[in-house]
Enzyme design. Structure first.
Site, PDB file in Angstrom:
ATOM      1  N   ASP A   1      -4.681  -4.425   5.245  1.00 34.48           N
ATOM      2  CA  ASP A   1      -5.185  -5.278   4.270  1.00 34.48           C
ATOM      3  C   ASP A   1      -4.141  -6.368   4.140  1.00 34.48           C
ATOM      4  OD1 ASP A   1      -6.488  -6.292   2.302  1.00 34.48           O
ATOM      5  OD2 ASP A   1      -5.495  -5.073   0.854  1.00 34.48           O
TER       6      ASP A   1
ATOM      7  N   SER B   1       0.871  -1.044  -0.063  1.00 34.63           N
ATOM      8  CA  SER B   1      -0.067   0.017   0.043  1.00 34.63           C
ATOM      9  C   SER B   1       0.914   1.262   0.049  1.00 34.63           C
ATOM     10  CB  SER B   1      -0.975   0.084   1.091  1.00 34.63           C
ATOM     11  OG  SER B   1      -1.986   1.030   1.228  1.00 34.63           O
TER      12      SER B   1
ATOM     13  N   HIS C   1      -2.384  -0.770  -3.430  1.00 31.27           N
ATOM     14  CA  HIS C   1      -3.314   0.267  -3.341  1.00 31.27           C
ATOM     15  C   HIS C   1      -2.934   1.551  -3.920  1.00 31.27           C
ATOM     16  CE1 HIS C   1      -4.209  -2.050   0.735  1.00 31.27           C
ATOM     17  NE2 HIS C   1      -4.957  -2.760  -0.469  1.00 31.27           N
TER      18      HIS C   1
END
EC number: 3.1.1.61
Lengths: 280, 190
Positions: free
Chosen positions: B134, B14, B41
């Site tokens: 996540d 991310s 992400h």
């Protein structure tokens, strides 16, 4: 046995119960995303196991409506992927304008966000009065929501932003009234819209279309089911008619590819080939 | 731990992930047998540009995953912005626009869990820098299937939350600096 393997067995039984008890066939769906949806449904209704869902499906009248509502296509947004609506406005509408009557089928309309988006584009292009939008979904719950045309107020800014990026000629607020925490789309946008139940898994062609919009539905289908749906679209479209798929969807892995020409690389809008043969 | 036991690699990154992934992908060998599936992400809608950025740093091709695409070894597949990437039997790629998971789409949990169903113990999961959690549940799915878990050393990560969340929930077989991850993957999947 790993929990996930046990889920697979339970989901298989759940799918059979849906089929045998209620006539909904999910066997042609892509397994991985279907599994996630069933597990999300389980969490949403706070069922301890998937098997409990199956039991409720068999014995509890009305539960199927909730299940189908949760398993059908997810919520969209108005003018989602603005470049697509811009292409529809700029490249597709001028061609639609050459037909005396314009039939549009939105397959998998979910809560209707894109139906109203299309209606607005048609209105702003002066084509609405000779258009008819058939908005279909296999979920009654989704259709009921779509027919209301009511969305959360906090989405309005994102919708307006999309609308402008899609080439909207006015202001999106011309088309809705805001009340309490919601927006309600103008009733007049619904005048030429028919909301109806249609299941791409089991139902057939119901009319001749100039444009079919079916975005982010085929990604949930396995190969055979995708081919069935694409066959329905091909057979529904007039020659030169348009098929608009989701941005990441394509005919790349389909036997139907030769029947269509892609308009551009940027959007997944196809045209039923004038030269293409109709295979029987 | 013997070479050749692993058939596929899934990676999650991310915030800070672009630099981190460039280092890991840059160290991969052209003879890598396994496919690499990646969730990064990003606020950008341009997955193509992201692929180019990764491909420029790597000898293996990096492409955006398309629905139904067969997944082949020696190739890296990036989840397109705004879509969950899943693995179906085949193995083939699948996409979905279902609800966000851990407030993100694509979500590493979605990728890892579906990949674990397909590759089972022959899967390697890699969790890199990021400011959310996540990938933790996904890592648990991989390790509970006896697959291998690699997590970036939190002290080295630009954002330590994501590696730490994975370690907290799922633990790891290796906690490594970025520079060591690519060489280990070459060794395990060469």
């Amino acid at each position: 046995m790993h929990t996930s393997d046990r889920h697979d067995i339970e989901i298989d039984l759940f799918r059979r119960a849906l089929m045998l008890r209620h006539g909904y066939d999910f066997t042609g769906y892509a397994p991985a995303s279907f599994k996630r949806r069933v597990l999300a449904l389980q969490a949403a209704v706070q069922a301890p196991t998937v098997s409990r869902l199956t039991e409720r499906l068999l014995h509890e009248d009305g539960f199927v409506r909730t299940v189908i509502g949760r398993l059908s296509v997810p919520v969209s947004e108005m003018f989602r992927d603005p470049s697509v609506f811009r292409a529809l406005r700029e490249d597709v509408m001028p061609v639609l304008a050459t037909w005396p009557q314009i039939n549009i089928w939105q397959a998998g309309c979910a809560h209707g966000e894109e139906v109203y988006s299309l209606a607005i584009v048609l209105r702003e292009c002066g084509l609405y009065e000779r258009a008819h939008i058939f908005a279909t979904d296999f979920s009654e719950e989704a259709l009921a929501r779509a027919e209301e045309g009511i969305y959360p107020l906090h989405e309005a800014r994102a919708y307006s932003d999309n609308y402008l990026r899609a080439g909207g000629t006015g202001s999106l607020s011309d088309w809705y009234v805001a009340r309490y925490n919601r927006i309600k789309l103008d009733e007049s946008l619904r005048k030429r819209v028919t909301f109806a139940r249609h299941n791409l898994v089991s139902d057939g062609v119901f009319g001749e279309m100039q444009l079919i919009v079916c975005r982010n539905v085929l990604i949930y289908f396995g190969d055979d089911l995708q081919e069935r749906a694409l066959g329905l679209f091909r057979d529904s479209l007039v020659h030169g008619g348009f098929l608009c798929l989701g941005n990441r969807e394509s005919l790349a892995y389909s036997a139907m590819a030769d029947d269509f020409e892609r308009l551009s690389e940027e959007t997944a809008i196809y045209r039923r080939g004038i030269r293409a043969r109709r295979t029987i | 731990m013997r070479a050749g036991r692993y058939d596929a690699i899934v990676m999650a990154a991310s915030s800070g992930g672009i630099d981190a992934l460039r280092i890991v992908l840059g160290a991969l060998d052209a003879r890598l047998r396994a496919p690499v599936l990646i969730v990064q992400h990003t606020a950008s809608e341009n997955g193509h540009a992201l692929c180019e950025l990764f491909a420029a740093a790597s000898v293996i091709p990096v492409i955006e995953a398309e629905p139904r695409q067969p997944i082949v070894g020696g190739c890296a597949y990036l989840a397109p912005p705004g879509y969950h990437l899943l693995v179906e039997a085949g193995p083939r790629a699948a996409l979905s626009v279902d609800d966000k998971v851990c407030h993100v789409r694509p979500s590493a949990d979605v990728l890892f869990e579906s990949a674990a169903d397909v590759w089972r113990s022959a899967l390697i999961g890699v969790v890199l820098t990021g400011a959310n959690d996540d990938g933790a549940a996904g890592m648990l799915a991989i390790r509970s299937r006896k697959g291998l878990g690699i997590v970036q050393l939190p002290d080295e990560a630009e954002m330590r939350e994501m590696p730490e969340a994975a370690l907290r929930l799922a633990g790891a077989d290796h906690v490594l600096r970025l520079a060591a991850i690519g060489p280990l993957l070459n060794q395990l999947c060469g």
